[in-house]
Design an enzyme around this catalytic site. Structure first.
Site, PDB file in Angstrom:
ATOM      1  N   PHE A 250     -37.493  74.970  98.882  1.00  0.00           N
ATOM      2  CA  PHE A 250     -36.258  74.456  99.478  1.00  0.00           C
ATOM      3  C   PHE A 250     -36.336  72.941  99.484  1.00  0.00           C
ATOM      4  O   PHE A 250     -37.297  72.374  99.993  1.00  0.00           O
ATOM      5  CB  PHE A 250     -36.041  74.969 100.902  1.00  0.00           C
TER       6      PHE A 250
ATOM      7  N   ASP B 123     -42.677  67.066  98.449  1.00  0.00           N
ATOM      8  CA  ASP B 123     -41.681  67.141  99.506  1.00  0.00           C
ATOM      9  C   ASP B 123     -42.424  67.387 100.817  1.00  0.00           C
ATOM     10  O   ASP B 123     -42.925  68.492 101.054  1.00  0.00           O
ATOM     11  CB  ASP B 123     -40.686  68.270  99.197  1.00  0.00           C
TER      12      ASP B 123
ATOM     13  N   LYS C 117     -36.813  64.817 108.583  1.00  0.00           N
ATOM     14  CA  LYS C 117     -37.016  65.578 109.823  1.00  0.00           C
ATOM     15  C   LYS C 117     -37.701  64.769 110.932  1.00  0.00           C
ATOM     16  O   LYS C 117     -37.041  63.974 111.575  1.00  0.00           O
ATOM     17  CB  LYS C 117     -37.731  66.893 109.518  1.00  0.00           C
TER      18      LYS C 117
END
Ligand SMILES: *Cc1c(COP(=O)(O)O)cnc(C)c1O
Length: 392
Positions: free
Chosen positions: A136, A221, A250
């Site tokens: 993702f 990532d 985040k």
């Protein structure tokens, strides 16, 4: 449960989420409170964002001070918070150059553009990306193009071209996709949304070697697994494998929307230059004050040591729970990024946990995801285990 705020939200918000019927109003420490005053122990942290929990004094004071001074300048000018945050983040990430974005998906877009521009400058004729199944990377067209989940991709095709998929933790599958057109390999150092799948250190080292042998860049990532969640500042730092480009978001702003991509000088020298990439909001003074405050607090409060200690305790307690409950098939994860593969529907367990006053979320197929604020204590772990045990 009738709630006027739910009615009002449902009336106007685009229906892109099946939201839980809870209206969260305020937070304190690692607890959240809804509009009925009900208390929830938060083991979701706004999807791995609120690392410092809620109302952390030094953090909120730094933000308030910046709000009073200056919120936005655009990237046409320098600002003190951007100068400070870039230096601190580059040091923490062991990278040379940082670009601030407003989100994780934009950090991925930037990382993909940086890799393509590097290949363009080198005149290597390389443009393909190798991404992983069950990955993702976000929701914009480029990020979706490297996301290994058909449901997220199919309605939006054609996506950007030149993407091949390999199997996570299977080095031969990466080798099989690599050719003289490969520009970069992109992967999560610990797969999150796909169901909490830790990386095999030998696989990561193998991908790095394969990239080096073939003149291919490695993009990691670290949007979910970075910023201390796995016990290292960034997950790759535990494996001694350094990426050429990395994406963050985040938890780096502790709740203020901010992301970043960063790269080594070797890449930066041949990559994005003035005119190639930009953002109006990205890295504005408020966002950068947040990044700066979060990084300062990591050092002042020795948060990494804390995460490793409480993370080991969480693993032990989840293993005990998994051994005692047939409804838990397996525990996977590292430190404060954990998943329980369930034999019962995860949605029902999440709903029952909410009744017990515990917030947890799901990932992948039927995985209960546990990504608490990094400041939780062992007592909070015990409280969570008690509530989760009842919910199961
Ligand atoms: C959340 C996430 C993204 C996307 O970040 P947004 O801020 O939602 O755009 C990308 N990659 C990973 C691994 C993520 O967990």
């Amino acid at each position: 449960m009738a709630n006027k705020w739910i009615d009002e939200a449902e009336h106007a918000l685009l229906h892109t989420y099946n939201r839980y019927p809870i209206v969260l109003e305020r937070g304190e420490g690692v607890y959240l409170y809804d509009t009925d005053g009900k208390q929830y122990l938060d083991f979701a942290a706004g999807i791995a964002v609120c690392g410092l929990g809620y109302g952390h004094r030094a953090y909120t004071e730094a933000l308030k001070a910046q709000v009073d001074k200056l919120l936005h300048t655009s990237n046409l000018y320098y600002s003190i918070p951007a100068a400070e945050a870039a230096g601190k983040l580059a040091k923490a990430a062991q990278m040379d150059r940082v670009f601030f974005t407003n989100s994780g998906t934009e950090a991925i877009e930037g990382a993909l553009k940086a890799a393509r521009k590097y290949a363009f400058t080198e005149q290597s004729g390389r443009f393909e990306f190798i991404a992983m199944e069950h990955s993702f990377h976000g929701r914009t067209m480029g990020a979706v193009a490297v996301t290994g989940n058909e449901a997220y991709r199919t309605p939006f095709e054609p996506l950007i071209g030149g993407v091949r998929f390999a199997t996570y933790n299977d080095l031969e599958s990466v080798r099989a996709q690599m050719n003289e057109k490969t520009c970069a390999v992109i992967l999560e150092t610990l797969q999150g949304e796909g169901g909490i799948h830790p990386i095999d250190p030998a696989f990561l080292a193998g991908v790095r070697r394969l990239c080096d042998e073939n003149g291919v860049l490695l993009i990691l990532d670290e949007i979910q697994c970075g910023m201390g969640r796995t016990g290292a500042m960034f997950a790759w730092q535990d494996y001694g494998v350094k990426p050429d480009i990395m994406a963050m978001a985040k938890a780096i702003g502790g709740g203020v929307p901010v992301g970043a991509f960063a790269m080594t000088e070797k890449v930066a020298a041949k990559s994005l230059a003035p005119g190639d990439h930009g953002t109006t909001y990205g890295g504005n003074p408020l966002a950068c004050a947040a990044v700066s405050a979060v990084l300062d607090i990591f050092e002042e409060e020795h948060l990494l040591e804390h995460v490793r200690e409480v993370g080991a305790y969480l693993e032990e307690k989840l293993d005990e729970l998994a051994a005692r409950r047939d409804s838990v098939k397996e525990r996977r994860g590292k430190c404060l990024m954990q998943g329980l593969e369930l034999a019962v529907p995860v949605g029902e367990v999440i709903a029952r946990a909410q009744e017990e006053g515990l917030l947890v979320i799901s990932a992948g197929g039927n995985v209960l995801r546990i990504v608490p604020p990094l400041v939780i204590t062992k007592e909070h772990v015990d409280e969570m285990i008690g509530k989760l045990d009842k919910a199961l």
